[in-house]
Design an enzyme around this catalytic site. Sequence first.
Site, PDB file in Angstrom:
ATOM      1  CG  ASP A 166       0.769  33.616  12.273  1.00  0.00           C
ATOM      2  OD1 ASP A 166       0.986  34.710  11.739  1.00  0.00           O
ATOM      3  OD2 ASP A 166       1.395  33.214  13.276  1.00  0.00           O
ATOM      4  CD  GLU A 209       4.737  32.174   9.234  1.00  0.00           C
ATOM      5  OE1 GLU A 209       4.889  31.437  10.211  1.00  0.00           O
ATOM      6  OE2 GLU A 209       5.676  32.731   8.663  1.00  0.00           O
TER       7      GLU A 209
END
Length: 300
Positions: A166, A209
Amino acid sequence: MRLTMSNVLQRFSTSLTLKIFSVCFVSTHVPLIALVVYLFTGFHNEVVPVLLTVLAATLLGTAFCLSSVWSMIRPLNDVAGVVEIYRSSGAVRSVRSQRRDEVGIVSNGISTLIAELDATLSQLRRQATTDVLTGLGNRRWLKDIGTLEINRAARERTPLSVVVFDLDHFKSINDQFGHDVGDQVLMMAGATIQQNLRPYDIAARIGGEEFCLVLPKTDIDDAIAIAERLRSQFEAKTVGPLPKGRVTASFGVYRGDPVSETLKSMLMAADRKLYGAKNGGRNTVHSEVARSIRDARIRA
């Protein structure tokens, strides 16, 4: 409008109907023409010679008609073959004709349509499996290609690792600097990933993300090295108004067992290590090896 010989020939060359009608007309009148010629040339008009002449002329006219019609419609058989090949195997083969009649129009038109259809379908497949913003694969593509790679690794008994990561505090980037800057960060991440992976590695954006790497023929140490290289490069990037070091990522690395595990179970294991990296302060790499592989190494 004055009808000239050139107009007649041009009309004849562009009309399949006119060609067929002309051939049929000539073919059906061959026996009559032969009979008239036979009688006017002074031959005896006995029944048997006349019948033989008419019969021979009929066979000749029929053969001429069939061969002429077949030569005119034969390109349609080639077109049918091209269509069938495309339907069965997806292979695109071109059929081009120099003829200007209906058969030439149909042949060239279908050939062009198949090429355009294949290009459109290829574009749609790319759009359906590619993340537009980063240029990486999407979750659907990852599921298909990742499963194939795991099956291959199981057959060949080669190592395979999975990395899930992430971008840290990405929501705050969107909130503070706007979604345009957030999109620039994602595009930078996609470009950085593609620049640092090997040709056979698999990369996908699986969430807002969140990204995933499937690394064939890669043991845990090499997978950690790849993750560390990406982590350091993200940290070194400067995107728009963001200060250097603002873009970081947390990584979870998992060396799976392709024989006994699925892509889903490997992703879940890598995701658990990712949460460990987040809880450990972010901008770090946490890793794990499948228990079955650890046990095998201990026994060895």
